[in-house]
Design an enzyme around this catalytic site. Sequence first.
Site, PDB file in Angstrom:
ATOM      1  N   GLU A 263       0.839  -1.198   0.000  1.00 45.33           N
ATOM      2  CA  GLU A 263       0.000   0.000   0.000  1.00 45.33           C
ATOM      3  C   GLU A 263       0.877   1.251   0.000  1.00 45.33           C
ATOM      4  O   GLU A 263       0.681   2.152  -0.806  1.00 45.33           O
ATOM      5  CB  GLU A 263      -0.909  -0.027   1.241  1.00 45.33           C
ATOM      6  CG  GLU A 263      -1.772   1.194   1.412  1.00 45.33           C
ATOM      7  CD  GLU A 263      -2.813   1.313   0.311  1.00 45.33           C
ATOM      8  OE1 GLU A 263      -3.741   0.504   0.287  1.00 45.33           O
ATOM      9  OE2 GLU A 263      -2.691   2.221  -0.538  1.00 45.33           O
TER      10      GLU A 263
ATOM     11  N   ASP B 263       1.247   4.123  -2.867  1.00 48.82           N
ATOM     12  CA  ASP B 263       0.899   5.526  -2.594  1.00 48.82           C
ATOM     13  C   ASP B 263       2.064   6.457  -2.930  1.00 48.82           C
ATOM     14  O   ASP B 263       1.866   7.543  -3.480  1.00 48.82           O
ATOM     15  CB  ASP B 263       0.516   5.696  -1.116  1.00 48.82           C
ATOM     16  CG  ASP B 263      -0.718   4.878  -0.740  1.00 48.82           C
ATOM     17  OD1 ASP B 263      -1.418   4.389  -1.650  1.00 48.82           O
ATOM     18  OD2 ASP B 263      -0.975   4.716   0.477  1.00 48.82           O
TER      19      ASP B 263
ATOM     20  N   SER C  93      -7.148   2.542  -3.716  1.00 47.49           N
ATOM     21  CA  SER C  93      -5.834   2.892  -3.175  1.00 47.49           C
ATOM     22  C   SER C  93      -4.906   3.439  -4.244  1.00 47.49           C
ATOM     23  O   SER C  93      -3.964   4.152  -3.936  1.00 47.49           O
ATOM     24  CB  SER C  93      -5.166   1.643  -2.600  1.00 47.49           C
ATOM     25  OG  SER C  93      -5.744   1.291  -1.388  1.00 47.49           O
TER      26      SER C  93
ATOM     27  N   ASP D  10     -22.438  10.089 -10.175  1.00 48.39           N
ATOM     28  CA  ASP D  10     -23.019   8.808  -9.768  1.00 48.39           C
ATOM     29  C   ASP D  10     -22.202   8.234  -8.612  1.00 48.39           C
ATOM     30  O   ASP D  10     -21.037   8.597  -8.428  1.00 48.39           O
ATOM     31  CB  ASP D  10     -23.064   7.824 -10.958  1.00 48.39           C
ATOM     32  CG  ASP D  10     -21.700   7.593 -11.565  1.00 48.39           C
ATOM     33  OD1 ASP D  10     -20.852   6.986 -10.895  1.00 48.39           O
ATOM     34  OD2 ASP D  10     -21.460   8.056 -12.712  1.00 48.39           O
TER      35      ASP D  10
END
Length: 572
Positions: free
Chosen positions: A289, A293, A490, A553
């Site tokens: 992760e 990032d 992510s 939406d």
Amino acid sequence: MHSLGLSVLLALPVIHASTSMGRSMVVHERLEAIPTGFVAHGSAPGHQSLSLRLALVSNNLVGLEDALMAVSTPGSARYGQFLTKEEVETFVAPSQSSVDAVTTYLSAHGLNATPFSPAGDWLSLDLTVTQANTIFDTQFSTFAHVETGAKSVRALQYSIPTALRGHLDFVHPTITFPHPINHGPVLSTPLSKGAATSRSSNSNAVPASCKQAITPACLQALYGIPTAKATQSSSVLGVSGLAGSFANRADLHAFLEAFRPDLSPSTTFAIQSVDNGKADQNISQAGREADLDIQYTVGVASGVPVTFITVGPSETIETPNEFIASLQNLMTFLLGERNPPTVLTTSYGLDEVFISQPLATSLCNAYMQLGARGTSIIFASGDGGVSGGHTENCTQFNPTFPSVCPYVTSVGATTGVPETAAYFSSGGFSNHFAAPTYQRGAVADYMAKLGGANRGLFNASGRAWPDVAAQGNNFLIVNQGQTRLIGGTSASAPTFASVIALLNDELVAAGKRPLGFLNPFLYSTGKSAMNDITTGNNPGCNTDGFPAMEGWDPVTGLGTPNFAALRKAVGL
Ligand SMILES: *[C@@H]1O[C@H](CO)[C@@H](O)[C@H](O)[C@H]1NC(C)=O
Ligand SMILES: *[C@@H]1O[C@H](CO)[C@@H](O)[C@H](O)[C@H]1NC(C)=O
Ligand SMILES: *[C@@H]1O[C@H](CO)[C@@H](O)[C@H](O)[C@H]1NC(C)=O
């Protein structure tokens, strides 16, 4: 599941028979049952120490919200005139009478709380279980999370003196249990060497390889993101480092070499540590992760200073993965900074149903404070479609917190070229937060087209999310030295954050103010600068979820960024 009996009865107007030091006590928050997934292990030992956090009622949050909207709404006379740290604190500080009421009550029990947020609206109180049981007329117990075995000390209800109502907002941790967090990546496939050959190009044509794998070059081509380096060093892009996932400099170096050959591969990121947060550079500790990032901020927001803000475990050893505490500690740190980042991106979240409404509101108000200071706060929308992080058979759609906070910008995911909504892109409607004014028109248009679909499975009057979207599937990253394909919102959040950071850079270079809280801009003058995504849906809970449609939406929000159009929309 949604039906886990987490309904909170706040400030139940029942005066308890019991009294504490002669004061009448009133039940303040209570759960109807132990949350699903936890078992009780009896009363917590009386001598055990607890670190409680007391949220005091702020004196003027309505005033702060008005100020936030005034500085964030294009066309307002105060647009871009962000508040100083002190101005924000003036709104958020509790009144002296609230401080006095709480302090007096605690000192009557020989206790002393200390402020830990810059505005003094949060106090921290160290005490024993016996003392906590007495002053809040409760029974703290030990609970275990069945799946992980993690133990925590919580109370199913607690009371406060009637004299503290209107002064003491709530006490944490009490009825909000430490659920494991949901965060990406959704899929992670190692690639064989040589499989990833995509190179940056300055051409606007989207390379054919982008249909299989996304690189910075794909995002630059798809969204018209400039490849030239930013020029302003003052405008920092912050990346939240949570849950013990560490970004690795060697992985970034390898990533830049492979996928941004036009940038120096030694381009790196700064590390800021909160609560002894680590960023262990041992390659075996590199988190997927965090690497994702960092690689899609440093690798997309060319030349923008990027800071990895790594948050340590909270001090309560009893609650190892205290995600909520780490979110709060990160905000406490940033609100105390003289110059916080102008963009903050976070790819973590949890199901809204796992956090009490007062606690969610209090954390959300911290984002309001940072937004008023001029920071664009960006969150991934979640990777479970309408089911949120619930893999069980949900009977209600599950919103994701903090994405549902009306003061953050939530980013959903698209996939493919041309783009369609990604099936995992979480979105929908909050049960904790009402729809903010800035999105009411866009959401009403969608509801009219949706008709009765999914009726009863979501709260139509809640804050609707996500706000925008970006590619989120099949991203190439380098993790622990290996090239992998990974995906999830992510990936979308750092991509969108990079777009905003580059726009800020150009604004600051032109002598203008950064964008700050984005949503009032996005839903007004910014809306036509987005690529509207009109196909795909986000299934979950045995439904097809919501369909993407023309306009906003609850799968892809207003759509994906068009840099050239955004430049014009922000007045560049
Ligand atoms: C890196 O971590 C691995 C696995 O935890 C460990 O075996 C190794 O000694 C560490 N290397 C360094 C330089 O600390
Ligand atoms: C979900 O529902 C199916 C069909 O009713 C059932 O077989 C399954 O055990 C359920 N899963 C969970 C986790 O409850
Ligand atoms: C639906 O949302 C509104 C607005 O936030 C809230 O007041 C209401 O309690 C919510 N209803 C449920 C059932 O959660």
